[in-house]
Write a protein that holds these residues in place. Structure first.
Motif, PDB file in Angstrom:
ATOM      1  N   VAL A 119       0.858  -1.188   0.000  1.00 52.10           N
ATOM      2  CA  VAL A 119       0.000   0.000   0.000  1.00 52.10           C
ATOM      3  C   VAL A 119       0.893   1.236   0.000  1.00 52.10           C
ATOM      4  CG1 VAL A 119      -1.904  -1.158   1.188  1.00 52.10           C
ATOM      5  CG2 VAL A 119      -0.156   0.021   2.538  1.00 52.10           C
ATOM      6  N   LEU A 120       0.339   2.313  -0.523  1.00 51.94           N
ATOM      7  CA  LEU A 120       1.052   3.582  -0.593  1.00 51.94           C
ATOM      8  C   LEU A 120       0.604   4.505   0.530  1.00 51.94           C
ATOM      9  CD1 LEU A 120       2.972   5.379  -2.405  1.00 51.94           C
ATOM     10  CD2 LEU A 120       0.862   6.297  -3.396  1.00 51.94           C
ATOM     11  N   SER A 121       1.555   5.123   1.198  1.00 50.97           N
ATOM     12  CA  SER A 121       1.259   6.181   2.177  1.00 50.97           C
ATOM     13  C   SER A 121       1.848   7.482   1.649  1.00 50.97           C
ATOM     14  CB  SER A 121       1.890   5.855   3.538  1.00 50.97           C
ATOM     15  OG  SER A 121       1.305   4.708   4.096  1.00 50.97           O
ATOM     16  N   TRP A 122       1.046   8.567   1.744  1.00 50.17           N
ATOM     17  CA  TRP A 122       1.552   9.851   1.247  1.00 50.17           C
ATOM     18  C   TRP A 122       0.884  10.981   2.030  1.00 50.17           C
ATOM     19  CZ3 TRP A 122       2.190  10.961  -4.671  1.00 50.17           C
ATOM     20  CH2 TRP A 122       3.050  12.067  -4.829  1.00 50.17           C
ATOM     21  N   THR A 123       1.600  11.488   2.988  1.00 49.10           N
ATOM     22  CA  THR A 123       1.127  12.603   3.796  1.00 49.10           C
ATOM     23  C   THR A 123       1.573  13.903   3.142  1.00 49.10           C
ATOM     24  OG1 THR A 123       1.316  11.249   5.789  1.00 49.10           O
ATOM     25  CG2 THR A 123       1.196  13.647   6.094  1.00 49.10           C
ATOM     26  N   PRO A 124       0.680  14.877   3.015  1.00 50.04           N
ATOM     27  CA  PRO A 124       1.071  16.151   2.398  1.00 50.04           C
ATOM     28  C   PRO A 124       2.343  16.722   3.033  1.00 50.04           C
ATOM     29  CG  PRO A 124      -1.288  16.123   2.759  1.00 50.04           C
ATOM     30  CD  PRO A 124      -0.744  14.890   3.406  1.00 50.04           C
ATOM     31  N   GLY A 125       3.256  17.125   2.185  1.00 47.64           N
ATOM     32  CA  GLY A 125       4.507  17.704   2.653  1.00 47.64           C
ATOM     33  C   GLY A 125       5.594  16.682   2.953  1.00 47.64           C
ATOM     34  N   GLN A 126       5.274  15.366   2.826  1.00 43.01           N
ATOM     35  CA  GLN A 126       6.263  14.319   3.082  1.00 43.01           C
ATOM     36  C   GLN A 126       6.433  13.447   1.839  1.00 43.01           C
ATOM     37  OE1 GLN A 126       5.326  12.123   6.623  1.00 43.01           O
ATOM     38  NE2 GLN A 126       5.106  13.954   7.892  1.00 43.01           N
ATOM     39  N   PRO A 128       6.304  10.127  -0.390  1.00 43.73           N
ATOM     40  CA  PRO A 128       5.462   8.926  -0.396  1.00 43.73           C
ATOM     41  C   PRO A 128       6.292   7.699  -0.032  1.00 43.73           C
ATOM     42  CG  PRO A 128       5.947   9.620  -2.637  1.00 43.73           C
ATOM     43  CD  PRO A 128       6.485  10.686  -1.731  1.00 43.73           C
ATOM     44  N   SER A 129       5.631   6.712   0.549  1.00 39.36           N
ATOM     45  CA  SER A 129       6.341   5.489   0.927  1.00 39.36           C
ATOM     46  C   SER A 129       5.453   4.274   0.705  1.00 39.36           C
ATOM     47  CB  SER A 129       6.786   5.559   2.394  1.00 39.36           C
ATOM     48  OG  SER A 129       5.676   5.741   3.241  1.00 39.36           O
ATOM     49  N   ARG A 130       6.099   3.126   0.568  1.00 34.72           N
ATOM     50  CA  ARG A 130       5.417   1.861   0.330  1.00 34.72           C
ATOM     51  C   ARG A 130       5.484   1.015   1.594  1.00 34.72           C
ATOM     52  NH1 ARG A 130       7.269  -2.947  -3.797  1.00 34.72           N
ATOM     53  NH2 ARG A 130       8.827  -3.247  -2.175  1.00 34.72           N
ATOM     54  N   HIS A 131       4.373   0.362   1.934  1.00 37.17           N
ATOM     55  CA  HIS A 131       4.322  -0.488   3.120  1.00 37.17           C
ATOM     56  C   HIS A 131       3.736  -1.851   2.754  1.00 37.17           C
ATOM     57  CE1 HIS A 131       5.187   3.003   5.654  1.00 37.17           C
ATOM     58  NE2 HIS A 131       4.336   3.660   4.881  1.00 37.17           N
ATOM     59  N   ALA A 132       4.295  -2.883   3.344  1.00 33.23           N
ATOM     60  CA  ALA A 132       3.833  -4.246   3.082  1.00 33.23           C
ATOM     61  C   ALA A 132       2.638  -4.591   3.958  1.00 33.23           C
ATOM     62  CB  ALA A 132       4.962  -5.229   3.329  1.00 33.23           C
ATOM     63  N   ARG A 133       1.724  -5.336   3.401  1.00 33.54           N
ATOM     64  CA  ARG A 133       0.595  -5.878   4.137  1.00 33.54           C
ATOM     65  C   ARG A 133       0.439  -7.346   3.742  1.00 33.54           C
ATOM     66  NH1 ARG A 133       1.404  -1.768   6.231  1.00 33.54           N
ATOM     67  NH2 ARG A 133       0.015   0.015   6.595  1.00 33.54           N
ATOM     68  N   SER A 134      -0.118  -8.141   4.649  1.00 38.16           N
ATOM     69  CA  SER A 134      -0.345  -9.545   4.312  1.00 38.16           C
ATOM     70  C   SER A 134      -1.616 -10.035   4.988  1.00 38.16           C
ATOM     71  CB  SER A 134       0.853 -10.413   4.745  1.00 38.16           C
ATOM     72  OG  SER A 134       0.877 -10.567   6.144  1.00 38.16           O
ATOM     73  N   GLY A 135      -2.153 -11.127   4.438  1.00 38.57           N
ATOM     74  CA  GLY A 135      -3.352 -11.734   4.994  1.00 38.57           C
ATOM     75  C   GLY A 135      -3.037 -12.776   6.042  1.00 38.57           C
ATOM     76  N   GLY A 136      -1.813 -12.809   6.530  1.00 38.87           N
ATOM     77  CA  GLY A 136      -1.400 -13.781   7.538  1.00 38.87           C
ATOM     78  C   GLY A 136      -0.104 -13.336   8.173  1.00 38.87           C
ATOM     79  N   GLN A 137       0.593 -14.264   8.787  1.00 37.36           N
ATOM     80  CA  GLN A 137       1.855 -13.927   9.425  1.00 37.36           C
ATOM     81  C   GLN A 137       2.870 -13.447   8.393  1.00 37.36           C
ATOM     82  OE1 GLN A 137       2.585 -17.706  11.318  1.00 37.36           O
ATOM     83  NE2 GLN A 137       1.974 -16.918  13.322  1.00 37.36           N
ATOM     84  N   ALA A 138       3.672 -12.470   8.791  1.00 33.92           N
ATOM     85  CA  ALA A 138       4.623 -11.861   7.864  1.00 33.92           C
ATOM     86  C   ALA A 138       5.606 -12.888   7.305  1.00 33.92           C
ATOM     87  CB  ALA A 138       5.381 -10.742   8.569  1.00 33.92           C
ATOM     88  N   ALA A 139       6.102 -13.796   8.139  1.00 36.49           N
ATOM     89  CA  ALA A 139       7.066 -14.786   7.663  1.00 36.49           C
ATOM     90  C   ALA A 139       6.429 -15.722   6.645  1.00 36.49           C
ATOM     91  CB  ALA A 139       7.641 -15.580   8.838  1.00 36.49           C
ATOM     92  N   SER A 140       5.146 -16.057   6.848  1.00 34.19           N
ATOM     93  CA  SER A 140       4.439 -16.895   5.874  1.00 34.19           C
ATOM     94  C   SER A 140       4.242 -16.153   4.566  1.00 34.19           C
ATOM     95  CB  SER A 140       3.081 -17.331   6.432  1.00 34.19           C
ATOM     96  OG  SER A 140       3.245 -18.182   7.543  1.00 34.19           O
ATOM     97  N   ALA A 141       3.944 -14.856   4.660  1.00 30.32           N
ATOM     98  CA  ALA A 141       3.802 -14.045   3.455  1.00 30.32           C
ATOM     99  C   ALA A 141       5.124 -13.958   2.704  1.00 30.32           C
ATOM    100  CB  ALA A 141       3.307 -12.651   3.812  1.00 30.32           C
TER     101      ALA A 141
END
Length: 206
Positions: A119-126, A128-141
């Motif tokens: 997912v993308l995060s973008w706060t005005p004045g900062q 943009p950055s990318r963040h990981a998401r998963s439907g389970g445990q991070a290591a399994s993802a």
């Protein structure tokens, strides 16, 4: 605890294949137990956005054991596919996944086992950055992401760069990224040259 698997800077699917490795004492499995599995995941965690150090520490022993089983199943499938792609002649490198279609099915199931996305995060004045998401445990993802990388590797022309290291006793794979590269490592190159030298002198009776 550090992993005892050789990390050669290869793509993660190849690094996973190489958790089976050999030395003078025989063939070894870096995923032989939960501690070895955690150590290998910790060693490669910086190479995936889906897993952080704390994610590994949070895994219970049963969770880690299940993940270990998944990684071993994926590794067996990848080594079978690698053997097919390279015409690997090494008896010691044979995978537990005997049939090609069995390996393909295992790889596809591993890729879809734990959904993951960014997912993308973008706060005005900062920035943009990318963040990981998963439907389970991070290591399994992360394991599913490695399977996804493997699908890309085997389905594209890059698979033609995959090689089985034919140095004496080696069971590793590598990508031939340089025209002159013949071995997975300098150590294997030295062993292969020594073996050739020995054979030449033996035939000549010197």
């Amino acid at each position: 605890m550090d992993t005892n698997a050789p990390l050669l800077g290869e793509p993660l699917p190849v690094e996973l294949m190489n958790t089976i490795w050999a030395d003078r004492d025989g063939v070894h499995d870096a995923l032989r137990d939960p501690d070895g599995t955690r150590a290998w995941l910790r060693a490669v965690s910086a190479r995936t956005d889906l897993m952080a150090e704390g994610d590994l520490d949070a895994l219970s022993t049963p969770d880690l054991d299940r993940l270990r089983g998944r990684l071993i199943g994926l590794r067996d499938a990848l080594r079978r596919l690698a053997a097919e792609a390279t015409g690997d002649p090494r008896p010691a490198a044979v995978s537990d996944a005997r049939e090609l279609d069995e390996a393909v099915t295992a790889l596809n199931e591993a890729a879809g086992d734990t959904p993951h996305w960014f997912v993308l995060s973008w706060t005005p004045g900062q920035e943009p950055s990318r963040h990981a998401r998963s439907g389970g445990q991070a290591a399994s993802a992360a394991a599913s992401a490695i399977a996804g990388e493997a699908i890309a590797l085997f389905s594209r022309d890059i698979r033609r760069q995959l090689r089985a290291c034919l140095a004496p006793g080696c069971v590793l794979y590598f990508l031939k990224t340089h025209p002159r590269r013949e071995w997975c490592s300098a150590d294997c190159g030295n062993r292969a040259r020594s073996a050739r030298h020995y054979q030449r002198h033996r035939r000549s009776g010197v």
